[in-house]
Scaffold this motif. Structure first.
Motif, PDB file in Angstrom:
ATOM      1  N   TRP A   1       6.562   6.860   5.584  1.00 55.36           N
ATOM      2  CA  TRP A   1       6.565   6.440   6.984  1.00 55.36           C
ATOM      3  C   TRP A   1       5.878   5.078   7.156  1.00 55.36           C
ATOM      4  O   TRP A   1       6.343   4.233   7.923  1.00 55.36           O
ATOM      5  CB  TRP A   1       5.850   7.488   7.839  1.00 55.36           C
ATOM      6  CG  TRP A   1       6.676   8.715   8.070  1.00 55.36           C
ATOM      7  CD1 TRP A   1       6.543   9.934   7.473  1.00 55.36           C
ATOM      8  CD2 TRP A   1       7.792   8.828   8.966  1.00 55.36           C
ATOM      9  NE1 TRP A   1       7.498  10.804   7.926  1.00 55.36           N
ATOM     10  CE2 TRP A   1       8.283  10.164   8.854  1.00 55.36           C
ATOM     11  CE3 TRP A   1       8.414   7.949   9.844  1.00 55.36           C
ATOM     12  CZ2 TRP A   1       9.361  10.620   9.582  1.00 55.36           C
ATOM     13  CZ3 TRP A   1       9.498   8.405  10.580  1.00 55.36           C
ATOM     14  CH2 TRP A   1       9.965   9.731  10.454  1.00 55.36           C
ATOM     15  N   LEU A   2       4.793   4.885   6.434  1.00 51.81           N
ATOM     16  CA  LEU A   2       4.088   3.599   6.493  1.00 51.81           C
ATOM     17  C   LEU A   2       4.981   2.478   5.974  1.00 51.81           C
ATOM     18  O   LEU A   2       5.068   1.404   6.583  1.00 51.81           O
ATOM     19  CB  LEU A   2       2.801   3.673   5.676  1.00 51.81           C
ATOM     20  CG  LEU A   2       1.965   2.383   5.605  1.00 51.81           C
ATOM     21  CD1 LEU A   2       1.491   1.978   6.998  1.00 51.81           C
ATOM     22  CD2 LEU A   2       0.773   2.574   4.659  1.00 51.81           C
TER      23      LEU A   2
ATOM     24  N   LEU B   1       0.831  -1.201   0.000  1.00 51.55           N
ATOM     25  CA  LEU B   1       0.000   0.000   0.000  1.00 51.55           C
ATOM     26  C   LEU B   1       0.868   1.254   0.000  1.00 51.55           C
ATOM     27  O   LEU B   1       0.577   2.223  -0.723  1.00 51.55           O
ATOM     28  CB  LEU B   1      -0.919  -0.015   1.226  1.00 51.55           C
ATOM     29  CG  LEU B   1      -1.801   1.214   1.425  1.00 51.55           C
ATOM     30  CD1 LEU B   1      -2.763   1.377   0.254  1.00 51.55           C
ATOM     31  CD2 LEU B   1      -2.574   1.120   2.742  1.00 51.55           C
ATOM     32  N   ALA B   2       1.937   1.227   0.791  1.00 50.12           N
ATOM     33  CA  ALA B   2       2.846   2.373   0.844  1.00 50.12           C
ATOM     34  C   ALA B   2       3.480   2.621  -0.518  1.00 50.12           C
ATOM     35  O   ALA B   2       3.641   3.776  -0.945  1.00 50.12           O
ATOM     36  CB  ALA B   2       3.929   2.129   1.892  1.00 50.12           C
ATOM     37  N   ALA B   3       3.828   1.552  -1.211  1.00 47.36           N
ATOM     38  CA  ALA B   3       4.420   1.703  -2.538  1.00 47.36           C
ATOM     39  C   ALA B   3       3.443   2.354  -3.508  1.00 47.36           C
ATOM     40  O   ALA B   3       3.817   3.220  -4.317  1.00 47.36           O
ATOM     41  CB  ALA B   3       4.868   0.344  -3.066  1.00 47.36           C
TER      42      ALA B   3
ATOM     43  N   LEU C   1      -0.075  11.612  -1.141  1.00 48.50           N
ATOM     44  CA  LEU C   1       0.173  11.049   0.189  1.00 48.50           C
ATOM     45  C   LEU C   1       1.551  10.406   0.275  1.00 48.50           C
ATOM     46  O   LEU C   1       1.795   9.541   1.119  1.00 48.50           O
ATOM     47  CB  LEU C   1      -0.901  10.005   0.526  1.00 48.50           C
ATOM     48  CG  LEU C   1      -2.347  10.511   0.596  1.00 48.50           C
ATOM     49  CD1 LEU C   1      -3.305   9.359   0.815  1.00 48.50           C
ATOM     50  CD2 LEU C   1      -2.485  11.546   1.714  1.00 48.50           C
ATOM     51  N   ALA C   2       2.452  10.823  -0.582  1.00 49.41           N
ATOM     52  CA  ALA C   2       3.769  10.188  -0.653  1.00 49.41           C
ATOM     53  C   ALA C   2       4.519  10.278   0.674  1.00 49.41           C
ATOM     54  O   ALA C   2       5.203   9.331   1.076  1.00 49.41           O
ATOM     55  CB  ALA C   2       4.591  10.825  -1.769  1.00 49.41           C
TER      56      ALA C   2
END
Length: 262
Positions: A40-41, A25-27, A34-35
């Motif tokens: 951080w995620l 999801l972070a990728a 929301l980069a």
């Protein structure tokens, strides 16, 4: 309903699966506005994976479960039966397959030879939620036990259970234990607290005989890292799953206590 829900929920919330899903999801979010929070995620997910893969965290999680029920002295008296919980065996291409929990099987056979009058009971159907069931764990146990020459009249197989609750209920119906009989319950040490709670709730008095230890029981369990990531990740998953399972079973009324004790 409980069985299907537990499988689906754990697929998502297994700590290893969850960390991977959050990293993915972070990728994806890194290409959006929301980069910044995505980085951080992603960092948190990666840190969680590293801790579970290489740090002593998996042993720290699983050690209290394995310490809860000490192994009993099997020779202290006659044994009516030995119950082996499913999980360590299966069938593939017509042959027996042992999993990493195979010590449940080897110890059960050892106990059966030590107590030749005792029944040997294997309880385990199929925990597969999607594919049609063609072979159960009990089929694998039957192949192995008979192949090793154990007398068929000593063997009992329960092949419909899909989880620990059903193991206890269906096995009690199968063997119909009598007051004063001694039955040994063989399963992985980290799974023993929940198993004992479930069997007690089902009205089946059994003695804990834990095997398949994943910690050494030494002080360095809390400081020694893992050298291979798959090993640490597997133990972390088993440990966290068991703690969640204890809570879920207690809330559902399937165990006699949140953390059953001897």
């Amino acid at each position: 309903m409980f069985f299907a829900l537990s499988k689906l929920v754990w697929f998502v919330f297994s700590p290893v699966n969850l960390a991977i899903l959050l990293a993915a999801l972070a990728a994806l979010l890194s290409f959006t506005r929301l980069a910044r929070p995505a980085r951080w995620l992603g960092a948190a997910a990666l840190l969680a994976l590293v801790l579970m893969a290489f740090s002593p965290l998996p042993r720290i999680v699983i050690r209290p479960l394995e310490d809860r029920f000490p192994q009993q002295d099997a020779a202290k008296g006659p044994v009516a039966g030995i119950i082996v919980l499913g999980g360590p065996i299966g069938v593939a291409r017509g042959d027996v397959v042992l999993t990493s929990a195979g010590a449940r099987i080897t110890k059960a056979i050892e106990l059966a030879r030590q107590h030749p009058q005792a029944k040997l009971v294997f309880t385990g159907g199929s925990a597969n939620l999607i594919s049609p069931v063609t072979k159960t764990e009990a089929d694998g146990a039957r192949l192995l036990f008979t192949g090793l020459g154990l007398p068929p009249e000593r063997l009992l197989f329960e092949d419909r259970s899909r989880n620990t609750v059903e193991n206890a209920i269906l096995t009690r119906r199968l063997v119909d234990p009598k007051p004063g009989e001694r039955w040994l319950l063989v399963t992985s040490a980290w799974h023993m607290p929940r198993s004992m709670g479930v069997f007690r709730k089902a009205g089946f008095a059994v003695e804990a005989f834990p095997v398949d230890y994943l910690s050494e029981g030494e002080p360095d369990d809390f400081i020694r890292p893992y050298m291979r990531a798959p090993r640490g990740l597997t133990i972390a998953d088993d440990g966290f799953k068991e703690w969640v399972g204890l809570l879920a079973y207690w809330l559902a009324g399937y165990t006699d206590a949140l953390l059953p004790k001897p």
